[in-house]
Design an enzyme around this catalytic site. Structure first.
Site, PDB file in Angstrom:
ATOM      1  N   CYS A  34     133.366  12.541  43.238  1.00 39.32           N
ATOM      2  CA  CYS A  34     133.728  11.514  43.497  1.00 39.32           C
ATOM      3  C   CYS A  34     132.312  11.172  44.108  1.00 39.32           C
ATOM      4  O   CYS A  34     131.452  11.491  44.209  1.00 39.32           O
ATOM      5  CB  CYS A  34     134.651  11.401  44.801  1.00 39.32           C
ATOM      6  SG  CYS A  34     136.979  11.610  45.307  1.00 39.32           S
ATOM      7  N   ASP A 442      96.093  -9.345  36.555  1.00 34.53           N
ATOM      8  CA  ASP A 442      97.168 -10.652  36.007  1.00 34.53           C
ATOM      9  C   ASP A 442      97.439 -11.570  36.438  1.00 34.53           C
ATOM     10  O   ASP A 442      96.885 -11.690  36.828  1.00 34.53           O
ATOM     11  CB  ASP A 442      98.424  -9.987  35.985  1.00 34.53           C
ATOM     12  CG  ASP A 442      99.472 -10.853  35.341  1.00 34.53           C
ATOM     13  OD1 ASP A 442      99.341 -11.010  34.044  1.00 34.53           O
ATOM     14  OD2 ASP A 442     100.574 -11.480  36.256  1.00 34.53           O
TER      15      ASP A 442
END
Length: 500
Positions: A34, A442
Site C-alpha cells: 500500500c 536572468d
C-alpha cells in the site's frame, strides 16, 4: 529512508501522504502492498515491511492494494532531483527504454555492464531493470484498461508487453484479478480517468499537494510557440516527438490531478508520452522539501507561504528547450515564441490535430543544423550559436536526455561558442531538471530580487547559497515577485478553472 523504520512506522500510523511514492508498505498477513497513507489498513508493526519501489514489493510477492492504488502514486522525487546512475536509469526506464531496447540496451546507454547496473539498482531501489520495467508496464496497462475502451490486445501492445499471455499473467499477479475484471469494476465505479473515443486517450496524472498551477501553466502558455503549442479551452496543448511517431498532448489543471489527453500515432508511445508530460509539469516533485528550505529566508518566506507548491515549468523535449533558450537570448518571451513558431513552420514536420491549432513539431537539431542561415531571423552571432548547438546535439556530442549526466551536460554546453552561464543554467533548470540551477543574471530573477531587496551580482549569489539545493524553486518565487504574464493563468481561463 528505508532504514529509518521508526519514522516510516510513524508515517503509517499518521497516514502521512508525504511519504506516498517515496516508500511502499507491505503487510505480511494480507500479502498486499500500500501507500503509507492508505486508509484501508493499520497493520501491527511486526507485520509491516517497507520497500523503496512498487517493483521491489511485487518482486517480494505482494500485490497492489485495490483501495489506495499504490502503483498509481506520484513517482519518487529522488529520480528527478538526482543525477547519479540510478536516478538516470530510473528516468530512462520511465521513458520506456527497457521496453524498446531491453535491459542490456539501458545499460549500454548508461555506460555500464548489465550486471553492474542490476547490482546498483537492486541495492538502491530493491529491483533490477527488468522488474522495474515490468511494474511500469503493469501500471500503464491498468491505466489504459480503466480509462479507455481499447481492446485488451491493444492495451497489452501499448503497455509494452510482448504477448497477451504475459499481459494477462502480470496483471493477475500484480492486481489479483484479470484484465477484464479491472475494466468491469471501472465501468461500475467510473472512478478513474475518462473513457474517450476518436483515437484520444485521457488519463489522470497524480501529484503531491500542495500544487500551485498559476506560474506553471502561465509560463507554458505565455511562451507557447503558435503551431507547436497553444493555450485552448483551459488546457496547455502541444505537439510531441515520440520514439514511434508524432503526438499531441493537452494538459488541464483540475482539482487534485492533471487531466492529460493524448493523441498518439502509435500506442507504444503511451509510456514515453506520460513520462514527458509528468516531467514537463514537475509532477513527481516533493513540494515540502523546497518549501521548508525557502520559507526560512525572510524575503522569500511570505511568498512561499502565500503560494506553496510552485513547480518548475519544463519542456517535454530537452533538445527543443536548449535550442529555444538560444533563440530567446536577450529578447522578450513573446518574440522568442514567434521566432520558434516561424522555424517550426519552415523546418518542422507536420502534425494533424483535429482538436485545435497544432500544426507542427518543433524542428529536430539536425534540421536546424542544416538550415539556410538566411532563414534564421536573428543576429549573426546568435545564429552561429544556434547552429553550433544544433550540430553538437545532432552529432550526439551533447546529451540532454533523461539519462544525461548533468555535470557533463553543463560542461559540454559551456563549450559551445555563445552559450554562456545564463543559457547553461536555464537549460539545466528547464531541460535537465536540476533542482539547484540558478540563472543569476536572468532579467526576471534580477527584477524579483530587486523587488524583495535582495541585491544583485555577488550579493544575490551569496544569498542564494542558503537556498541550496532548491535554487530552481527559488527562481519561481523570484519570478513571481514582479509582474509578468508567465506568473498567471490566462485571464479568460481563470474563472473556468475555479468552476471545475
Amino acid at each position: 529512508m528505508i532504514g529509518d523504520t521508526d519514522r516510516l512506522q510513524a508515517a503509517v500510523a499518521g497516514r502521512d501522504a508525504r511519504f506516498d511514492g517515496w516508500v511502499f508498505l507491505a503487510v505480511t498477513t494480507t500479502g498486499i502492498y500500500c501507500r503509507p497513507s492508505c486508509p484501508a489498513v493499520k497493520p501491527k508493526k511486526d507485520h509491516q515491511r517497507f520497500y523503496p519501489s512498487a517493483a521491489a514489493a511485487q518482486d517480494a510477492g505482494y500485490r497492489a492494494c485495490k483501495r489506495c492504488r499504490p502503483d498509481a502514486s506520484p513517482g519518487s522525487p529522488a529520480w528527478d532531483w538526482r543525477s547519479d546512475v540510478c536516478a538516470r536509469a530510473m528516468r530512462l526506464i520511465g521513458e520506456g527504454v527497457v521496453d524498446r531496447d531491453g535491459a542490456a540496451g539501458l545499460a549500454r546507454r548508461l555506460g555500464y555492464s548489465l550486471r553492474q547496473l542490476e547490482r546498483l539498482l537492486i541495492a538502491e531501489v530493491g529491483a533490477g531493470p527488468a522488474a522495474l520495467a515490468r511494474a511500469q508496464r503493469a501500471q500503464v496497462a491498468r491505466t489504459l484498461i480503466e480509462s479507455t475502451d481499447l481492446p485488451m490486445g491493444q492495451v497489452a501492445f501499448a503497455a509494452g508487453f510482448a504477448s497477451i499471455r504475459a499481459f494477462n499473467r502480470v496483471v493477475a499477479e500484480v492486481f489479483a484479478c484479470a484484465p477484464t475484471e479491472l475494466r468491469t469494476k471501472r465501468m461500475r465505479a467510473k472512478r478513474t480517468g475518462t473513457v474517450t473515443g476518436g483515437g484520444a486517450i485521457t488519463v489522470r496524472l497524480a501529484y503531491r499537494e500542495p500544487f500551485e498551477a498559476s506560474n506553471l501553466f502561465g509560463h507554458l502558455a505565455a511562451a507557447a510557440a503558435p503551431g507547436v503549442e497553444e493555450w485552448r479551452g483551459g488546457a496547455y496543448r502541444r505537439t510531441l516527438r515520440l520514439p514511434h511517431g508524432p503526438a499531441t498532448a493537452a494538459l488541464r489543471p483540475a482539482p487534485g490531478y492533471i487531466e492529460c489527453r493524448l493523441r498518439l500515432a502509435d500506442l507504444r508511445d503511451v509510456t514515453a508520452a506520460v513520462a514527458r508530460c509528468r516531467r514537463m509539469l514537475d509532477l513527481d516533485a516533493d513540494p515540502h522539501a523546497p518549501t521548508e528550505a525557502l520559507a526560512a529566508d525572510p524575503a522569500l518566506g511570505p511568498l512561499v507561504a502565500a503560494t506553496p507548491g510552485r513547480r518548475v515549468p519544463r519542456k517535454a523535449d530537452a533538445e527543443e528547450y536548449a535550442l529555444r533558450a538560444v533563440i530567446g537570448q536577450q529578447i522578450a518571451t513573446a518574440s522568442a515564441a514567434t521566432v520558434a513558431a516561424g522555424l517550426a513552420e519552415r523546418y518542422g514536420d507536420p502534425v494533424a490535430d483535429p482538436e485545435g491549432g497544432l500544426t507542427r513539431l518543433f524542428p529536430t537539431a539536425a534540421a536546424l543544423a542544416e538550415a539556410d542561415p538566411a532563414y534564421l531571423p536573428m543576429p549573426h552571432a546568435r545564429r552561429r550559436t544556434l547552429q553550433g548547438l544544433a550540430t553538437a546535439l545532432a552529432a550526439g556530442r551533447i546529451d540532454l536526455g533523461p539519462g544525461a549526466d548533468w555535470a557533463k551536460a553543463r560542461s559540454d554546453l559551456a563549450a559551445v561558442p555563445g552559450v554562456g552561464p545564463w543559457t547553461v543554467e536555464m537549460i539545466a533548470m528547464r531541460a535537465l531538471g536540476d533542482p539547484d540551477a540558478f540563472p543569476a543574471a536572468d532579467l526576471g530573477v534580477l527584477k524579483g530580487a530587486a523587488a524583495l531587496g535582495l541585491g544583485t551580482g555577488r550579493d544575490l549569489r551569496e544569498r542564494a547559497e542558503s537556498w541550496r539545493p532548491w535554487r530552481s524553486y527559488a527562481v519561481q518565487y523570484l519570478w513571481a515577485a514582479s509582474a509578468h504574464p508567465t506568473n498567471d493563468l490566462p485571464v479568460t481561463d481563470e474563472v473556468e478553472l475555479s468552476e471545475r
